[in-house]
Design a protein around this motif. Sequence first.
Motif, PDB file in Angstrom:
ATOM      1  N   VAL A 291       0.835  -1.205   0.000  1.00 44.00           N
ATOM      2  CA  VAL A 291       0.000   0.000   0.000  1.00 44.00           C
ATOM      3  C   VAL A 291       0.870   1.255   0.000  1.00 44.00           C
ATOM      4  O   VAL A 291       0.665   2.179  -0.804  1.00 44.00           O
ATOM      5  CB  VAL A 291      -0.935   0.002   1.229  1.00 44.00           C
ATOM      6  CG1 VAL A 291      -1.643   1.349   1.356  1.00 44.00           C
ATOM      7  CG2 VAL A 291      -1.957  -1.112   1.117  1.00 44.00           C
ATOM      8  N   VAL A 292       1.856   1.303   0.891  1.00 45.60           N
ATOM      9  CA  VAL A 292       2.736   2.469   0.955  1.00 45.60           C
ATOM     10  C   VAL A 292       3.558   2.584  -0.330  1.00 45.60           C
ATOM     11  O   VAL A 292       3.794   3.686  -0.837  1.00 45.60           O
ATOM     12  CB  VAL A 292       3.662   2.381   2.181  1.00 45.60           C
ATOM     13  CG1 VAL A 292       4.507   3.646   2.312  1.00 45.60           C
ATOM     14  CG2 VAL A 292       2.852   2.186   3.453  1.00 45.60           C
ATOM     15  N   GLY A 293       3.961   1.441  -0.884  1.00 44.15           N
ATOM     16  CA  GLY A 293       4.673   1.476  -2.163  1.00 44.15           C
ATOM     17  C   GLY A 293       3.811   2.041  -3.276  1.00 44.15           C
ATOM     18  O   GLY A 293       4.302   2.811  -4.121  1.00 44.15           O
ATOM     19  N   ASN A 294       2.533   1.702  -3.279  1.00 44.99           N
ATOM     20  CA  ASN A 294       1.626   2.254  -4.291  1.00 44.99           C
ATOM     21  C   ASN A 294       1.437   3.757  -4.118  1.00 44.99           C
ATOM     22  O   ASN A 294       1.273   4.483  -5.105  1.00 44.99           O
ATOM     23  CB  ASN A 294       0.273   1.543  -4.214  1.00 44.99           C
ATOM     24  CG  ASN A 294       0.334   0.117  -4.719  1.00 44.99           C
ATOM     25  OD1 ASN A 294       1.126  -0.200  -5.604  1.00 44.99           O
ATOM     26  ND2 ASN A 294      -0.492  -0.747  -4.155  1.00 44.99           N
ATOM     27  N   VAL A 295       1.439   4.220  -2.875  1.00 45.30           N
ATOM     28  CA  VAL A 295       1.344   5.663  -2.643  1.00 45.30           C
ATOM     29  C   VAL A 295       2.569   6.367  -3.226  1.00 45.30           C
ATOM     30  O   VAL A 295       2.453   7.422  -3.864  1.00 45.30           O
ATOM     31  CB  VAL A 295       1.208   5.955  -1.137  1.00 45.30           C
ATOM     32  CG1 VAL A 295       1.310   7.458  -0.864  1.00 45.30           C
ATOM     33  CG2 VAL A 295      -0.111   5.420  -0.604  1.00 45.30           C
ATOM     34  N   LEU A 296       3.729   5.778  -3.039  1.00 50.13           N
ATOM     35  CA  LEU A 296       4.952   6.341  -3.623  1.00 50.13           C
ATOM     36  C   LEU A 296       4.865   6.383  -5.137  1.00 50.13           C
ATOM     37  O   LEU A 296       5.245   7.375  -5.773  1.00 50.13           O
ATOM     38  CB  LEU A 296       6.162   5.507  -3.191  1.00 50.13           C
ATOM     39  CG  LEU A 296       6.941   5.985  -1.973  1.00 50.13           C
ATOM     40  CD1 LEU A 296       8.054   4.997  -1.636  1.00 50.13           C
ATOM     41  CD2 LEU A 296       7.529   7.365  -2.211  1.00 50.13           C
ATOM     42  N   ILE A 297       4.378   5.304  -5.732  1.00 50.62           N
ATOM     43  CA  ILE A 297       4.228   5.256  -7.192  1.00 50.62           C
ATOM     44  C   ILE A 297       3.255   6.328  -7.659  1.00 50.62           C
ATOM     45  O   ILE A 297       3.482   7.006  -8.675  1.00 50.62           O
ATOM     46  CB  ILE A 297       3.769   3.857  -7.628  1.00 50.62           C
ATOM     47  CG1 ILE A 297       4.850   2.820  -7.334  1.00 50.62           C
ATOM     48  CG2 ILE A 297       3.412   3.836  -9.105  1.00 50.62           C
ATOM     49  CD1 ILE A 297       4.411   1.390  -7.553  1.00 50.62           C
ATOM     50  N   ALA A 298       2.151   6.506  -6.924  1.00 50.20           N
ATOM     51  CA  ALA A 298       1.154   7.503  -7.307  1.00 50.20           C
ATOM     52  C   ALA A 298       1.721   8.916  -7.231  1.00 50.20           C
ATOM     53  O   ALA A 298       1.485   9.744  -8.125  1.00 50.20           O
ATOM     54  CB  ALA A 298      -0.078   7.383  -6.412  1.00 50.20           C
ATOM     55  N   VAL A 299       2.481   9.199  -6.178  1.00 53.79           N
ATOM     56  CA  VAL A 299       3.096  10.530  -6.048  1.00 53.79           C
ATOM     57  C   VAL A 299       4.052  10.788  -7.207  1.00 53.79           C
ATOM     58  O   VAL A 299       4.034  11.868  -7.816  1.00 53.79           O
ATOM     59  CB  VAL A 299       3.820  10.652  -4.698  1.00 53.79           C
ATOM     60  CG1 VAL A 299       4.641  11.927  -4.637  1.00 53.79           C
ATOM     61  CG2 VAL A 299       2.818  10.625  -3.548  1.00 53.79           C
ATOM     62  N   SER A 300       4.869   9.806  -7.529  1.00 48.34           N
ATOM     63  CA  SER A 300       5.814   9.967  -8.641  1.00 48.34           C
ATOM     64  C   SER A 300       5.074  10.117  -9.966  1.00 48.34           C
ATOM     65  O   SER A 300       5.483  10.910 -10.824  1.00 48.34           O
ATOM     66  CB  SER A 300       6.754   8.757  -8.697  1.00 48.34           C
ATOM     67  OG  SER A 300       7.476   8.618  -7.498  1.00 48.34           O
ATOM     68  N   ALA A 301       3.985   9.363 -10.152  1.00 49.72           N
ATOM     69  CA  ALA A 301       3.228   9.448 -11.404  1.00 49.72           C
ATOM     70  C   ALA A 301       2.590  10.821 -11.567  1.00 49.72           C
ATOM     71  O   ALA A 301       2.598  11.400 -12.663  1.00 49.72           O
ATOM     72  CB  ALA A 301       2.162   8.357 -11.443  1.00 49.72           C
ATOM     73  N   VAL A 302       2.032  11.364 -10.487  1.00 51.03           N
ATOM     74  CA  VAL A 302       1.429  12.702 -10.560  1.00 51.03           C
ATOM     75  C   VAL A 302       2.479  13.741 -10.928  1.00 51.03           C
ATOM     76  O   VAL A 302       2.251  14.616 -11.779  1.00 51.03           O
ATOM     77  CB  VAL A 302       0.754  13.047  -9.215  1.00 51.03           C
ATOM     78  CG1 VAL A 302       0.359  14.520  -9.171  1.00 51.03           C
ATOM     79  CG2 VAL A 302      -0.475  12.174  -8.997  1.00 51.03           C
ATOM     80  N   PHE A 303       3.634  13.646 -10.304  1.00 50.31           N
ATOM     81  CA  PHE A 303       4.703  14.590 -10.614  1.00 50.31           C
ATOM     82  C   PHE A 303       5.141  14.454 -12.067  1.00 50.31           C
ATOM     83  O   PHE A 303       5.379  15.459 -12.747  1.00 50.31           O
ATOM     84  CB  PHE A 303       5.892  14.347  -9.680  1.00 50.31           C
ATOM     85  CG  PHE A 303       6.971  15.384  -9.779  1.00 50.31           C
ATOM     86  CD1 PHE A 303       6.882  16.560  -9.061  1.00 50.31           C
ATOM     87  CD2 PHE A 303       8.068  15.185 -10.596  1.00 50.31           C
ATOM     88  CE1 PHE A 303       7.878  17.528  -9.156  1.00 50.31           C
ATOM     89  CE2 PHE A 303       9.066  16.132 -10.698  1.00 50.31           C
ATOM     90  CZ  PHE A 303       8.969  17.308  -9.967  1.00 50.31           C
TER      91      PHE A 303
END
Length: 319
Positions: A291-303
């Motif tokens: 879950v936390v890894g997916n949050v990291l991926i989402a933050v990077s994708a938005v950026f």
Amino acid sequence: MTITATGAATAGTRPPAERTTGGRGRGGGLLRWCFVAPAVLYMLAFFGYPLVRNILMSFQHYTPRTYFTGSSPFNGLGNWRAVFSDPLFTGSLWHTLVFTAGSLLGQFVIGLALAVFFSRRFRLSGFARAVLLLPWLVPMVVTSIVWRKLLDQDTGVINTVLTGLHLASGPVPWLSSPGVALLSAILVNVWIGIPFNMVILYGGLQEIPRDLHEAAALDGAGAWRTFRSVTLPMLRPVVTVVLVLGFMSTVKILDLILALTAGGPADATQTLGTVTYRLSFEQLDFGQGAVVGNVLIAVSAVFAVLYLRANRADFGRGK
């Protein structure tokens, strides 16, 4: 009548070159796909599959027992609720934002200042640039351990120098105080990232035509006005690349924090990367770690999306 018939026959007959164009186009498209296919397969195997597997894992009760039984029951949003309700996750998200913003700002400002400084050639400038590259070449773990010794409250060299020069009334708890530890980690990461920013920005400065600076000087523009109106706009594509690469490498940082503070004291330096490590490899709850890894991926994708949209808008204005 003969001419009309001949013209009709000629119009209805396709020239040889026209008849073969369609086949050649299809063959060329197939050939292009043959060249692209290995890269596509590589991306799907080493990026697409892990990403999909990580997303699925975040909805499963995935533990070490799963590797023996093969059973990973569907958990719904249980992992997500558990992670989002944990104060540690909220604090780590805030620490990640502060750590990333502080690191990018410090690395970019100092790196740009050094790039401008070295753009004016002087004796031993090449040697000085090579020496400044050393922090970037040393492995992150080695750098973190050295800085942990330097910042030690009792035996660290930095506290010894500060107290010896009467710049501090006593030893500074660089790594043992919750209010100072995150700042110390940011300063160490800034020191590590300065060489990368300096080298990339220095290369960008060398590509700016000197005629522009000479024209600005003839118009009466001072050094600061020239830098703001000529250098920075011309350097914008390089600045964008530096900031994007810096963000991607900083937002997921793990080894620096683990070797420097291990997330302490009192979880003051916990980031999304360290929380992922703790959940997955210390508590062995791979579902919540995903879950936390997916949050990291989402933050990077938005950026990344914002970066691509900004670049496309700049390109449209340029055209």
